[in-house]
Design a protein around this motif. Structure first.
Motif, PDB file in Angstrom:
ATOM      1  N   GLU A  18       0.833  -1.207   0.000  1.00 46.24           N
ATOM      2  CA  GLU A  18       0.000   0.000   0.000  1.00 46.24           C
ATOM      3  C   GLU A  18       0.865   1.252   0.000  1.00 46.24           C
ATOM      4  OE1 GLU A  18      -2.569  -0.224   3.335  1.00 46.24           O
ATOM      5  OE2 GLU A  18      -3.734  -1.935   2.576  1.00 46.24           O
ATOM      6  N   LEU A  19       1.942   1.227   0.780  1.00 45.99           N
ATOM      7  CA  LEU A  19       2.839   2.370   0.837  1.00 45.99           C
ATOM      8  C   LEU A  19       3.500   2.607  -0.524  1.00 45.99           C
ATOM      9  CD1 LEU A  19       3.761   4.316   3.125  1.00 45.99           C
ATOM     10  CD2 LEU A  19       5.821   2.910   3.316  1.00 45.99           C
TER      11      LEU A  19
ATOM     12  N   GLU B 180       2.189   1.974  -3.429  1.00 49.56           N
ATOM     13  CA  GLU B 180       1.225   2.598  -4.323  1.00 49.56           C
ATOM     14  C   GLU B 180       1.162   4.106  -4.096  1.00 49.56           C
ATOM     15  OE1 GLU B 180      -0.339   1.273  -6.935  1.00 49.56           O
ATOM     16  OE2 GLU B 180       0.990  -0.405  -6.449  1.00 49.56           O
ATOM     17  N   ASP B 181       1.239   4.525  -2.835  1.00 47.80           N
ATOM     18  CA  ASP B 181       1.273   5.960  -2.538  1.00 47.80           C
ATOM     19  C   ASP B 181       2.529   6.591  -3.135  1.00 47.80           C
ATOM     20  OD1 ASP B 181      -1.082   5.668  -1.144  1.00 47.80           O
ATOM     21  OD2 ASP B 181      -0.137   5.670   0.843  1.00 47.80           O
ATOM     22  N   PHE B 182       3.631   5.881  -3.041  1.00 45.41           N
ATOM     23  CA  PHE B 182       4.891   6.372  -3.599  1.00 45.41           C
ATOM     24  C   PHE B 182       4.807   6.482  -5.118  1.00 45.41           C
ATOM     25  CE2 PHE B 182       9.042   5.390  -5.488  1.00 45.41           C
ATOM     26  CZ  PHE B 182       9.805   6.429  -4.975  1.00 45.41           C
ATOM     27  N   ARG B 183       4.241   5.479  -5.756  1.00 47.28           N
ATOM     28  CA  ARG B 183       4.087   5.505  -7.222  1.00 47.28           C
ATOM     29  C   ARG B 183       3.285   6.731  -7.649  1.00 47.28           C
ATOM     30  NH1 ARG B 183       4.993   0.589 -10.036  1.00 47.28           N
ATOM     31  NH2 ARG B 183       5.408  -1.188  -8.671  1.00 47.28           N
ATOM     32  N   ALA B 184       2.220   7.012  -6.913  1.00 44.64           N
ATOM     33  CA  ALA B 184       1.371   8.154  -7.259  1.00 44.64           C
ATOM     34  C   ALA B 184       2.162   9.459  -7.184  1.00 44.64           C
ATOM     35  CB  ALA B 184       0.166   8.209  -6.316  1.00 44.64           C
ATOM     36  N   LEU B 185       3.039   9.574  -6.188  1.00 42.72           N
ATOM     37  CA  LEU B 185       3.860  10.778  -6.066  1.00 42.72           C
ATOM     38  C   LEU B 185       4.868  10.882  -7.204  1.00 42.72           C
ATOM     39  CD1 LEU B 185       4.603  10.872  -2.227  1.00 42.72           C
ATOM     40  CD2 LEU B 185       3.321  12.565  -3.537  1.00 42.72           C
ATOM     41  N   VAL B 186       5.473   9.761  -7.569  1.00 45.78           N
ATOM     42  CA  VAL B 186       6.458   9.760  -8.651  1.00 45.78           C
ATOM     43  C   VAL B 186       5.815  10.168  -9.966  1.00 45.78           C
ATOM     44  CG1 VAL B 186       7.922   8.249 -10.075  1.00 45.78           C
ATOM     45  CG2 VAL B 186       7.997   8.083  -7.584  1.00 45.78           C
ATOM     46  N   GLU B 187       4.571   9.763 -10.175  1.00 50.29           N
ATOM     47  CA  GLU B 187       3.886  10.047 -11.428  1.00 50.29           C
ATOM     48  C   GLU B 187       3.285  11.439 -11.495  1.00 50.29           C
ATOM     49  OE1 GLU B 187       1.195   6.803 -11.524  1.00 50.29           O
ATOM     50  OE2 GLU B 187       2.739   5.331 -12.052  1.00 50.29           O
ATOM     51  N   MET B 188       3.310  12.154 -10.360  1.00 49.67           N
ATOM     52  CA  MET B 188       2.802  13.529 -10.372  1.00 49.67           C
ATOM     53  C   MET B 188       3.760  14.427 -11.166  1.00 49.67           C
ATOM     54  SD  MET B 188       1.533  14.040  -6.430  1.00 49.67           S
ATOM     55  CE  MET B 188       1.348  15.812  -6.680  1.00 49.67           C
TER      56      MET B 188
END
Length: 262
Positions: free
Chosen positions: A245-246, A248-256
């Motif tokens: 889960e953590l 996935e949160d990291f992936r979302a930040l990288v893709e911002m």
């Protein structure tokens, strides 16, 4: 005075705002990882995808086997070195590989090939040092597995967000055999990356300068990726969060757009 580990220094539990702040810091590390590699490509006046074609066919055909042998040797040598030098600062690894890259590049392809297994060992040792910095024991098979897995990232000369993030996947139960199997799986990917390094080192005229710059880029890149990898694992422990889960949160930040690499 006994030196405290990373896990002893940080608090056992952290709140949501602290988790978000550290995730953002790790995403920024990920973004910065290949910046030096871009500078190397600008210096040699080429593109990553065209570098391998500069190598002779016999060298390209042996890269996979040579890389797997170098990686297996690196595991043994880097592990053994910890008995003599348990703590190695990040700058020392960068200085060592930079000097070796200059020497390898100065003599062209033959010396670059001879330097390859030594550089691989120093790179792996640098990754192990980052793991230890976050409180993980490089002697444990699971941590050894993660150290090898860092090499599955794309490499500084050929950035690929998908590959850079794929190596962060959740770890399963690991044994010594699983570590050896991972070496065989990672070797072809790493062979492509190291082939680009070899080709950059053999650029006419630039030689030693390209070798030094390339090795500095590689060491910096894998150190940054190790910080991302083990930083996320440590954060999952301290925040009592599921690693998947953590991630996935990291992936979302990288893709911002604000943290995505140009």
């Amino acid at each position: 005075m006994v030196k405290k580990t990373y896990s002893e220094i940080l608090p056992a539990a952290i709140d949501a705002s602290a988790v978000e702040a550290r995730l953002k810091a790790l995403a920024e590390r990920h973004r910065r990882a290949g910046n030096v590699g871009i500078q190397v490509l600008n210096m040699i006046g080429g593109q990553a995808e065209g570098l391998l074609s500069r190598l002779p066919v016999p060298v390209r055909s042996r890269l996979d086997d040579s890389t797997e042998r170098a990686l297996r040797m690196a595991m043994e040598t880097a592990h053994r070195s910890r008995g003599y030098f348990p703590d190695s600062p990040g700058w020392l690894s960068r200085a060592m590989t930079t000097a070796m890259g200059a020497a390898g590049g100065a003599g062209g392809l033959p010396t670059a090939l001879a330097e390859l297994p030594v550089t691989t060992t120093v790179l792996l040792r640098a990754i192990q040092d980052v793991a230890a910095e976050y409180g993980f024991d490089p002697d444990e098979p699971g941590v050894q597995y993660d150290c090898i897995k860092v090499f599955a990232a794309a490499g500084p000369l050929d950035h690929d967000d998908g590959s850079d993030l794929a190596f962060l996947s959740t770890r399963v139960a690991v044994t010594g055999k699983a570590v050896q199997a991972l070496v065989a799986k990672v070797a072809p990917r790493l062979a492509t990356v190291l082939g680009q390094k070899l080709a950059a080192q053999t650029v006419p005229v630039l030689g030693a300068a390209a070798g030094a710059a390339t090795n500095y880029a590689f060491t910096s890149y894998y150190q940054q990726m190790a910080h991302v990898h083990f930083g996320l694992r440590r954060l999952a422990i301290e925040a009592d969060r599921d690693h998947g889960e953590l991630l996935e949160d990291f992936r979302a930040l990288v893709e911002m757009p604000t943290v995505k690499r140009a």
